[in-house]
Design a protein around this motif. Structure first.
Motif, PDB file in Angstrom:
ATOM      1  N   ALA A 246       0.842  -1.194   0.000  1.00  0.00           N
ATOM      2  CA  ALA A 246       0.000   0.000   0.000  1.00  0.00           C
ATOM      3  C   ALA A 246       0.877   1.244   0.000  1.00  0.00           C
ATOM      4  N   GLU A 247       0.415   2.268  -0.693  1.00  0.00           N
ATOM      5  CA  GLU A 247       1.096   3.562  -0.708  1.00  0.00           C
ATOM      6  C   GLU A 247       0.100   4.637  -0.325  1.00  0.00           C
ATOM      7  N   ILE A 248       0.631   5.721   0.223  1.00  0.00           N
ATOM      8  CA  ILE A 248      -0.228   6.841   0.613  1.00  0.00           C
ATOM      9  C   ILE A 248      -0.054   7.952  -0.412  1.00  0.00           C
ATOM     10  N   GLU A 249      -1.163   8.330  -1.040  1.00  0.00           N
ATOM     11  CA  GLU A 249      -1.150   9.406  -2.029  1.00  0.00           C
ATOM     12  C   GLU A 249      -1.829  10.632  -1.428  1.00  0.00           C
ATOM     13  N   ALA A 250      -1.207  11.794  -1.628  1.00  0.00           N
ATOM     14  CA  ALA A 250      -1.792  13.041  -1.124  1.00  0.00           C
ATOM     15  C   ALA A 250      -2.662  13.658  -2.212  1.00  0.00           C
ATOM     16  N   ASP A 251      -3.900  13.968  -1.849  1.00  0.00           N
ATOM     17  CA  ASP A 251      -4.816  14.645  -2.763  1.00  0.00           C
ATOM     18  C   ASP A 251      -4.918  16.103  -2.326  1.00  0.00           C
ATOM     19  N   HIS A 252      -5.724  16.885  -3.044  1.00  0.00           N
ATOM     20  CA  HIS A 252      -5.862  18.295  -2.682  1.00  0.00           C
ATOM     21  C   HIS A 252      -6.467  18.455  -1.293  1.00  0.00           C
ATOM     22  N   SER A 253      -7.489  17.680  -1.011  1.00  0.00           N
ATOM     23  CA  SER A 253      -8.224  17.876   0.244  1.00  0.00           C
ATOM     24  C   SER A 253      -7.887  16.840   1.307  1.00  0.00           C
ATOM     25  N   HIS A 254      -7.480  15.626   0.886  1.00  0.00           N
ATOM     26  CA  HIS A 254      -7.211  14.572   1.867  1.00  0.00           C
ATOM     27  C   HIS A 254      -6.240  13.556   1.276  1.00  0.00           C
ATOM     28  N   GLU A 255      -5.855  12.589   2.091  1.00  0.00           N
ATOM     29  CA  GLU A 255      -4.922  11.559   1.652  1.00  0.00           C
ATOM     30  C   GLU A 255      -5.678  10.273   1.294  1.00  0.00           C
ATOM     31  N   LYS A 256      -5.048   9.460   0.440  1.00  0.00           N
ATOM     32  CA  LYS A 256      -5.639   8.182   0.041  1.00  0.00           C
ATOM     33  C   LYS A 256      -4.619   7.071   0.274  1.00  0.00           C
ATOM     34  N   ILE A 258      -3.550   3.644  -1.285  1.00  0.00           N
ATOM     35  CA  ILE A 258      -3.711   2.887  -2.525  1.00  0.00           C
ATOM     36  C   ILE A 258      -3.113   1.496  -2.317  1.00  0.00           C
ATOM     37  N   ILE A 259      -3.956   0.474  -2.337  1.00  0.00           N
ATOM     38  CA  ILE A 259      -3.511  -0.920  -2.165  1.00  0.00           C
ATOM     39  C   ILE A 259      -3.361  -1.537  -3.553  1.00  0.00           C
ATOM     40  N   THR A 260      -2.142  -1.973  -3.893  1.00  0.00           N
ATOM     41  CA  THR A 260      -1.871  -2.507  -5.232  1.00  0.00           C
ATOM     42  C   THR A 260      -1.632  -4.018  -5.232  1.00  0.00           C
ATOM     43  N   GLU A 261      -1.332  -4.589  -4.079  1.00  0.00           N
ATOM     44  CA  GLU A 261      -1.127  -6.041  -3.988  1.00  0.00           C
ATOM     45  C   GLU A 261      -1.686  -6.527  -2.665  1.00  0.00           C
ATOM     46  N   ILE A 262      -2.285  -7.710  -2.669  1.00  0.00           N
ATOM     47  CA  ILE A 262      -2.853  -8.265  -1.441  1.00  0.00           C
ATOM     48  C   ILE A 262      -2.204  -9.615  -1.154  1.00  0.00           C
ATOM     49  N   PRO A 263      -2.274 -10.092   0.088  1.00  0.00           N
ATOM     50  CA  PRO A 263      -1.658 -11.382   0.415  1.00  0.00           C
ATOM     51  C   PRO A 263      -2.253 -12.538  -0.386  1.00  0.00           C
ATOM     52  N   SER A 311      -2.850   8.971   7.991  1.00  0.00           N
ATOM     53  CA  SER A 311      -3.003   7.842   7.054  1.00  0.00           C
ATOM     54  C   SER A 311      -2.217   6.616   7.497  1.00  0.00           C
ATOM     55  N   ASN A 312      -1.025   6.845   8.085  1.00  0.00           N
ATOM     56  CA  ASN A 312      -0.211   5.709   8.525  1.00  0.00           C
ATOM     57  C   ASN A 312      -0.903   4.932   9.639  1.00  0.00           C
ATOM     58  N   VAL A 313      -1.557   5.652  10.530  1.00  0.00           N
ATOM     59  CA  VAL A 313      -2.282   5.002  11.625  1.00  0.00           C
ATOM     60  C   VAL A 313      -3.450   4.195  11.067  1.00  0.00           C
ATOM     61  N   VAL A 314      -4.192   4.767  10.106  1.00  0.00           N
ATOM     62  CA  VAL A 314      -5.318   4.053   9.480  1.00  0.00           C
ATOM     63  C   VAL A 314      -4.812   2.794   8.781  1.00  0.00           C
ATOM     64  N   LEU A 315      -3.685   2.927   8.060  1.00  0.00           N
ATOM     65  CA  LEU A 315      -3.121   1.775   7.353  1.00  0.00           C
ATOM     66  C   LEU A 315      -2.710   0.671   8.327  1.00  0.00           C
ATOM     67  N   ASN A 316      -2.097   1.049   9.437  1.00  0.00           N
ATOM     68  CA  ASN A 316      -1.689   0.047  10.428  1.00  0.00           C
ATOM     69  C   ASN A 316      -2.899  -0.654  11.036  1.00  0.00           C
TER      70      ASN A 316
END
Length: 839
Positions: A246-256, A258-263, A311-316
């Motif tokens: 997963a990567e964190i992308e910054a948007d204009h108003s908030h962060e996203k 992005i999950i590109t691979e799953i277990p 975003s890092n806390v949400v991802l964890n």
């Protein structure tokens, strides 16, 4: 009597036991476990063999799946058609097999768990890689057995050139045992096989792990921690932690996120649904939306993070609560000589190489036999071509073909096979060009025979053949790893789930605790009425407030001299106007005891240098002081430890963190204070009782109200506060340095108007004061608004209590310029670490 004689009495227990053993062995050997040599269960082997027999190869058009299933079902695998079809489908799914063995056309399902289309709609053929597993099957390389009705023969194992058990893995549940083998990277596995051959087997698992780094899953993701991988390679059992990428992308108003691979083996659609359910159940905060934007170019799951959430806390939290982090339990059980056996990495490579050696040896024998037979015929044809006129005359004068064969055998001392070949020879072979071809072919056959004999007689040459064929497979089909490896990390750290925000810790008189974000408190002008800070029970009031960051460790010291530990994030969060939770429910505090002091350390267990160069300074209400190395309190225990030995009528009131070079001020209720250097107190053990720091008045109600440590005499001033809301800032130099054990000097002119002293603090112009009175009213004011005046004066009014008939309970300092931000400087971790929050 006759009927009775036909009944055989048997023990039902023995019959059940033998019948069940027969059944379980059938499941183990003939259904659920793969063979270590080709990595296949019978159904997969039969599907590939059946497709090969149909001529359904990669260079020919696709055939209907139903046609293939019918072939396999009718000839080799007398079970349900769905078992055959789904076995074939799985071999075509690129998210199921690391290296697919079937080339499918049509709907073969999806990573979302969608079912494949019915077999009448889909088509399939062998992949090029599968053909490498079947190559040389017609050269007596493997044993064949009769099929279920004894009308056909099927192979007991495939003569695979690919270490399929390792590269594609296997899973199956037998009776009383199961297997779960992860896939690996083909290039790595072949390199390990080559290294094993080069070392002549004298290489251990650790040596092979230089080549096979870890499992390599078709869905990519990341292996999180290496201990499970190492254990699986060494023992055949282990638990591998897999994390989606997963990567964190910054948007204009908030962060996203992005999950590109799953277990591996995680259903994408179910993962997304589960995340949505967690959000609806409010088990995860900070997610506003989850979208699946995957397409043919790749996977893309978009998790929108709400503004102001980390975003890092949400991802964890996603890693902890969802299948975005999963475990793969390795259990390498495969059939070795028809018996189930647990295998480590070396075992599997060794057994595969041994299988290849047997296949190459049997193939060479077969080819040698064919070459010798052809050479034998060529010898006869060459003799015939040298004596062609005589041969023609014999054939022409013979009554029938058999007579011609017999006469040729007698005339030229030929075998029947040679004579038959001469009789069946075509006239075109009588041309000079064809005769030259015969001699050239014979020479080539002779060289081939010599080469084949060399392979059979010389083991080194045989192993070189195996190496060359493996290297060829690697060049054709080897690829890069899909799964990354994070070696250092093992389990999720609880701190990963909490942003390191600044909090205000509030403890009430009756022992209720909570943490509240600092931003909930707002500054007010000096003398203001204040805002409602905390709802408490009528007889309770807020007694202590401290600033602390979420990842810090807090040491709690009780009135009876015990020490307890808690991480700030372990304290329940509450709004500014809630009462919090009883400390008794968080710490194992004895009944009747209460927390009186608190120290916040940024890195208590990891910063060895810090804890061995700093001290805790204890002060009791009877004026006793003790100094102990912080290291003595760096090993948290659930039930706490004794921090200081107290006399029966005494109680611990204050603990300060020092660096060994601070000056200490202690004040009592009657308005006096004593100043001395901490060197006047020698370092003692954790359970020592301490020495006298300040002598109290004869007044039985007199006691120490506080102790401060002066760290910067140039900037810091002394602030004292009385019960009726009066306070005063004085220069530190107004208090002369004496030895410990004295009565001190006047620090505030105590009158009926001011009331007794309730607190003493060191403050600077950069501080704010947070004052809480016994009714729970909070006020925040700037220290810079208070002028520095003489130590013996009455002071100025800090908070207006006349309308409330109230008293001040507690004061605390925070940074003034961080009204809605942080209480502690985030840019300077050393400053954070040494900061000693005041009660």
């Amino acid at each position: 009597m006759v009927d009775q004689d036909r009944i055989i009495k048997i023990n039902i227990e023995e019959e059940m036991k033998s019948a069940y053993i027969d059944y379980s062995m059938s499941v183990i050997v003939s259904r659920a476990l793969p063979d270590v040599r080709d990595g296949f269960k019978p159904v997969h082997r039969r599907v590939l063999f059946g497709m090969n027999e149909l001529g359904n190869t990669s260079d020919k058009p696709y055939k209907k799946s139903a046609r293939i299933v019918g072939e396999v079902l009718g000839k080799y695998h007398p079970h349900g058609d769905s078992s055959v079809y789904y076995a074939m489908v799985r071999m075509a799914q690129k998210w199921s097999l690391r290296y697919p063995l079937v080339d499918g056309q049509g709907n073969f399902g999806s990573v979302d768990g969608d079912s494949p289309a019915a077999m009448r709609y889909t088509e399939a053929r062998l992949s090029k890689l599968a053909e490498e597993m079947l190559r040389d099957i017609d050269k007596d390389t493997v044993d064949f057995q009769l099929n279920f009705d004894d009308t056909l023969k099927e192979p007991t194992v495939l003569p695979t050139r690919i270490p399929n058990l390792l590269v594609n893995g296997a899973s199956g549940i037998a009776v009383g045992m199961a297997t779960n083998m992860p896939p690996h990277n083909m290039s790595e596995v072949i390199d390990a096989c080559l290294a094993y051959i080069d070392a002549k087997g004298e290489i251990d698992v650790e040596g092979l792990m230089h080549y096979v780094k870890a499992p390599d899953f078709p869905t990519g993701a990341t292996i999180y921690g290496y201990a499970g991988v190492k254990e699986a390679f060494e023992t055949g059992r282990g638990r591998i932690i897999l994390r989606g990428k997963a990567e964190i992308e910054a948007d204009h108003s908030h962060e996203k996120i992005i999950i590109t691979e799953i277990p591996y083996l995680v259903n994408k659609a179910e993962l997304i649904k589960y995340i949505a359910d967690l959000v609806n159940e409010k088990r995860i905060d900070g997610i506003s939306n989850v979208n699946d934007e995957s397409d043919r170019s790749g996977m893309r799951i978009v998790v929108d993070v709400k503004r102001d959430f980390n975003s890092n806390v949400v991802l964890n939290k996603l890693y902890k609560l969802t299948a975005l982090q999963s475990s793969f339990s390795v259990n390498n059980i495969a059939l070795v000589n028809g018996r189930p056996r647990q295998l480590n990495l070396k075992d599997m490579i060794q057994l595969f190489v041994e299988h290849r050696k047997e296949v190459v040896t049997r193939r060479t024998r077969f080819e040698l036999k064919k070459a010798e037979e052809r050479a034998h015929i060529l010898e006869g044809l060459i003799i015939a071509s040298d004596n062609i006129d005589e041969v023609i005359a014999i054939i022409k004068s013979s009554a029938n073909p058999q007579d011609a064969i017999n006469r040729l055998m007698e005339r030229f001392q030929l075998s029947e096979i040679q004579s038959r070949a001469i009789v069946e020879m075509r006239l075109r072979q009588l041309t000079g060009l064809e005769q030259e071809k015969l001699r050239a072919e014979y020479e080539e056959i002779e060289k081939l025979i010599a080469r084949l004999k060399e392979i059979l007689e010389n083991e080194d040459i045989c192993m070189q053949v195996i190496k060359d064929e493996l290297a060829e497979i690697k060049d054709k089909y080897g690829d890069e790893r899909k799964t990354d490896i994070v070696y250092a990390s093992e389990e999720l750290n609880p701190e990963d789930f909490y942003a390191d925000d600044e909090m205000i810790i509030t403890i009430s008189h009756l022992g209720y605790i909570k943490r509240t974000p600092l931003s909930e408190f707002r500054a007010q002008a000096r003398g203001g009425v204040g805002a409602k800070g905390s709802e408490t029970r009528d007889e309770d009031f807020v007694e202590y407030i401290y600033p602390a960051s979420m990842h810090a460790t807090m040491l709690f010291f009780t009135a009876r001299g015990k020490c307890y530990w808690l991480k700030v994030f372990e304290i329940p969060e509450g709004a500014k106007n809630t009462k919090g939770r009883a400390i008794q429910n968080l710490l194992n505090i004895e009944s009747g005891d209460s927390v009186n002091a608190f120290i916040r350390i940024k890195n208590l267990t990891s910063d060895v240098e810090f804890i061995n160069s700093h001290y805790l300074l204890f002060c009791t209400k009877k004026g006793v002081i003790k100094k102990t190395l912080l290291e003595a309190y760096s090993r948290p225990r659930q039930n706490g430890v004794n921090a200081i030995t107290l006399h029966e009528d005494d109680g611990l009131i204050q603990v300060r963190l020092t660096n060994g070079n601070n000056e200490v001020l202690i004040a009592n209720r009657n308005g006096r204070a004593i100043r001395f250097h901490e060197n006047a107190v020698r370092v003692m053990g954790r359970t020592a009782a301490g020495v006298i720091g300040m002598r109290l008045d004869d007044d039985p109600e007199d006691e120490v109200v506080g102790m401060v440590c002066v760290k910067d005499k140039e900037k810091e001033t002394i602030l004292v506060v009385s019960e009726q809301g009066y306070g005063k800032r004085s220069s530190i130099d107004d208090y002369r340095i004496t030895n410990r054990g004295g009565k001190g000097v006047k620090t505030l002119n105590i009158t009926e108007k001011t009331g007794k002293l309730v607190g003493i603090k060191t403050v600077t112009d950069e501080n704010d004061l947070m004052i809480i009175n016994k009714s729970g009213i909070t006020i925040r004011m700037k220290v810079a608004d208070l002028h520095i005046i003489g130590r013996a004066t009455q002071g100025v009014r800090l908070i207006n209590l006349e309308k409330r008939n109230d008293e001040i309970a507690s004061v605390c300092k925070v940074m003034s310029d961080l009204d809605e931000e942080e209480a502690i400087n985030p840019e300077n971790p050393e400053e954070n670490k040494e900061e000693n929050p005041e009660e």
